[in-house]
Scaffold this active site. Structure first.
Site, PDB file in Angstrom:
ATOM      1  N   LYS A 692      35.029  41.730  37.720  1.00 46.29           N
ATOM      2  CA  LYS A 692      36.632  41.967  38.350  1.00 46.29           C
ATOM      3  C   LYS A 692      35.989  40.413  39.176  1.00 46.29           C
ATOM      4  O   LYS A 692      37.147  39.895  39.545  1.00 46.29           O
ATOM      5  CB  LYS A 692      37.087  42.634  39.103  1.00 46.29           C
ATOM      6  CG  LYS A 692      37.242  43.567  38.028  1.00 46.29           C
ATOM      7  CD  LYS A 692      38.325  45.075  38.546  1.00 46.29           C
ATOM      8  CE  LYS A 692      39.019  45.664  37.724  1.00 46.29           C
ATOM      9  NZ  LYS A 692      39.812  46.937  37.836  1.00 46.29           N
ATOM     10  N   GLU A 696      39.784  36.571  45.686  1.00 44.70           N
ATOM     11  CA  GLU A 696      40.599  36.353  46.468  1.00 44.70           C
ATOM     12  C   GLU A 696      41.539  38.129  46.572  1.00 44.70           C
ATOM     13  O   GLU A 696      42.254  37.736  47.593  1.00 44.70           O
ATOM     14  CB  GLU A 696      41.776  36.091  45.160  1.00 44.70           C
ATOM     15  CG  GLU A 696      40.934  34.891  43.624  1.00 44.70           C
ATOM     16  CD  GLU A 696      40.981  33.173  44.968  1.00 44.70           C
ATOM     17  OE1 GLU A 696      41.709  33.190  45.040  1.00 44.70           O
ATOM     18  OE2 GLU A 696      40.447  32.715  43.827  1.00 44.70           O
TER      19      GLU A 696
END
Length: 733
Positions: A692, A696
């Site tokens: 994934k 961030e």
């Protein structure tokens, strides 16, 4: 047998680490190029207007100066705006340096001085005298709120703000418990360790550009078209990048101006943008947000309203997914969102780590904390009460969601059960102690642009993996080595990874937390393809084996294969296209951040003494590099919460900071204990390798967790970031 158990999933030390600690990893301004000239920018001293005249006589007569370029004498370049966008750039007309006499923002380049040394160019730049016609400017977001607008143009690749569901206005008005507040966030500047810089080696038929960028291939295409270099071979190299968090997604002023000067003079050029001029390159947009939450007496959400007004420039509609997660994170059937922009006379805002989410989630998660106190419910219990397994905005399930596990593991490690609910109820010595928490979420997806990778068998039995993707400090060299080693059933010592060169197989920009999933999947596919080719060639060559691929891929067997194949090149290239996600699922990473602050009650000094970050990010390829990503993002979150403020003198329309003495970021002394946990999560839908991304998510929930902890410690709700000493002291008084 060449190797043992799988390498992915293990904390392998960084492959590029030895090069960096020895000083052998070269960055954009460190390449030795013969006959090199140096350039320095002359910046506009007004925020809006026109250049009337440029007196460069003193600069030209300065010893060592070769040329002074302005909009009046610079070489031709293609003016069309689409060339100056990154693949997901904002709609509008991007800024083009030295295009004409217009001044769009303070700090804009209005001239470029070229000298035979850096010192000559720098000192001569101070002698260029520019006369302006000033026009009335506005750099104050609060003053432009009445003129805020909903952009009619949507940024490419950015999902639109979700449409309203239910009747949020009515549900809010009828809700037994209401929370409504306005939150503001300051503009934040990009200040990675490595300054933006470009070294251009100008040859007869080739142009080699060493650039600080997050996309060598994008810069190559941009330069060839913008400067009409089709008859030359253009190569962009960015093998190592000293930090890049979004500002390098589009071609920056340094590469444009350096190539402009190189073309004009037919000489090699180096341009380094100094720290004070970095303030005019791009920033995270400041915002004003109003959140209204309606709930029943137990804290179950009945209405969510979230309005955000963000800054943009006059010429572009810079947009972030600031509100998208407000519609999907919690279970609520009545949601109303409004995202608007206000035009200012500044450089365009740009992406900055977790763009949109780090700002929008601050407001939402602080409002959730306020709701927890309004309903007298523990903040963690409140979030669990509104937990959902489906994306509320799209009404579809998540591909995977281990957020419950993040809550549980993070709370246990932090000791959340020992927290007293009442504000100002925890102390240690003379300091107030506060515990706060917040939820984080970020999109999990592969790049919408295809990626390629090539792997070939070398004569010495090693495998060379090549890709144009760069490593911006995240550990890409290392994880691609691990992926390739596992796919080829080889030790990591037998894998050589080459990155950051536009001459290598095409890859999209590195950003958005999609590099590992996208480029990693391409590398795995290429390795699998090569392995099949090797096994087929081995069978044709009659090499005896027991049929086990590990035996046939051993150095000895490969040496025999190369000898019998007359050293034919054995290589494979694979292209990976966005995993067929369709409309069935929503991909997202999640986190739960728990923060402890200690506050000197007399001095209002805040220390973030402890952070526990529990993250669910699918398959973790390398826990050590992933942990480093979360720690680095958390430090950025501390900066957002307490320090970073690109404060502007609105009379001058210019950022008041010139260096780290003025623009405060967390130092080592400001960072205490940061603990990272990864919740186990399996996801076979988000990418072929189940990854994934973690770039961030680490920064999304840190600032609201700290703000909520400050309220718990003091009983004072500060809704404006950063929470500086003066703001906390004023609130107390």
């Amino acid at each position: 047998m060449d190797r043992g158990p799988a390498i992915t999933g293990k904390s392998i030390p960084r492959i590029d680490g030895p090069l960096k600690v020895r000083g052998q990893a070269k960055y954009a301004a460190e390449y030795e190029v013969p006959d090199l000239l140096h350039a320095a920018i002359v910046s506009a001293s007004i925020a809006k207007g026109r250049v009337i005249s440029i007196d460069s006589a003193d600069a030209k007569s300065f010893p060592g100066v070769v040329a002074v370029l302005t909009h009046q004498n610079r070489p031709w370049f293609w003016p069309f705006s689409f060339l100056y966008k990154d693949p997901a750039g904002p709609p509008g007309q991007p800024f083009r340096p030295l295009y004409n006499d217009r001044v769009h923002f303070s700090g804009q380049p209005v001239a470029l001085v070229v000298g035979d040394t850096y010192e000559a160019a720098r000192d001569a730049a101070a002698l260029v005298r520019v006369s302006y016609h000033r026009e009335q400017h506005s750099t104050d977001l609060a003053a432009e709120v009445s003129r805020a607008y909903k952009s009619p143009r949507r940024r490419l690749g950015l999902a639109p703000t979700p449409q309203p569901t239910g009747d949020a206005d009515r549900a809010f008005s009828e809700a037994p418990v209401k929370v409504e507040a306005t939150y503001t966030t300051a503009a934040e500047n990009h200040h990675p360790m490595e300054l933006f810089a470009t070294t251009v080696e100008w040859g007869d038929k080739t142009v080699t550009v060493y650039d600080k960028t997050q996309s060598p291939k994008s810069v190559e295409i941009f330069l060839k078209v913008a400067f009409r270099l089709f008859r030359r071979k253009v190569r962009v190299v960015s093998s190592f990048v000293g930090g890049a968090f979004g500002l390098g997604l589009r071609p920056q002023q340094s590469v444009f101006l350096a190539v402009l000067a190189a073309k004009a003079l037919k000489r090699s050029i180096r341009l380094v943008i100094p720290r004070d001029q970095m303030f005019a390159l791009g920033y995270r947009a400041n915002s004003i947000q109003t959140v209204s939450l309606g709930a029943d007496k137990n804290g179950h959400l009945l209405a969510v309203r979230h309005r955000a007004i963000a800054a943009t420039s006059r010429n572009e509609d810079a947009q972030d997914p600031m509100l998208n997660f407000s519609a999907s994170l919690y279970r609520c059937h009545n949601v109303k969102l409004a995202y608007e922009l206000a035009k200012l006379d500044t450089v365009s805002p740009c992406d900055m780590r977790a763009p949109g989410a780090a700002t929008g989630m601050f407001a939402l998660e602080c409002a959730m904390d306020e709701l927890a106190y309004a309903t007298n419910v523990d903040p963690l219990v409140l979030r669990l009460a509104n937990y959902t397994e489906r994306d509320q905005s799209e009404n579809r399930p998540f591909s995977s969601k281990a957020l419950r596990e993040c809550y549980a593991q993070g709370a246990e490690r932090f000791g959340w059960a020992k927290r007293s609910h009442a504000p100002r109820s925890m102390r240690k010595g003379k300091e107030l102690v506060g515990w706060g928490m917040a939820t984080g979420v970020w999109e999990a997806a592969m790049s919408p642009v295809p990626a390629r990778a090539k792997v070939r068998l070398l004569a010495d039995g090693r495998f060379e993996v090549t890709s144009s993707i760069t490593d911006i400090g995240t550990g890409t060299y290392t994880i691609l080595t691990q992926i390739a080693a596992d796919a080829l059933e080889a030790s990591i010592e037998r894998v050589v990874v080459k990155l950051g060169d536009s001459a290598l197989p095409f890859n999209p920009i590195q950003g958005g937390s999609w590099t590992a999933a996208t480029s990693g999947s391409a590398v795995q596919a290429a390795c699998n393809k090569l392995k099949k080719k090797i096994l087929s060639r081995a069978k044709q060559a009659g090499i005896v084996g027991n049929g086990q691929s590990t035996e046939l891929l051993s150095p000895a067997a490969l040496a025999d294969l190369l000898r019998l194949s007359d050293h034919d090149n054995l290589s494979a290239t694979a292209t990976i296209i966005n995993f067929p996600f369709g409309k069935k699922y929503t991909g997202a990473t999640h986190s739960a951040v728990f923060a402890e602050v200690r506050i000197d009650e007399e001095l209002a000094v805040v220390r973030v003494t402890r952070l526990v970050c529990a993250v669910a990010a699918g398959r973790i390829l390398n826990p050590a590099t992933a942990r480093s990503q979360i720690i680095g993002a958390s430090v950025m979150g501390i900066g957002k919460a307490l320090y970073e403020d690109a404060a502007t003198d609105h009379n001058l329309g210019r950022c008041m900071a010139h260096s780290f003495a003025d623009y405060h970021i967390p130092s080592n002394a400001d960072v205490y204990e940061i603990e990272v946990l990864f919740a186990e999560e399996t996801d076979d839908k988000v990418s072929p390798i189940g990854v994934k991304g973690v770039g961030e998510i680490g920064s999304v929930a840190v600032a609201p967790a700290i703000a909520n902890a400050i309220f718990h410690a003091t009983g004072q709700r500060i809704r404006d970031l950063p929470i500086t000493i003066d703001r906390l002291a004023r609130s107390r008084d």
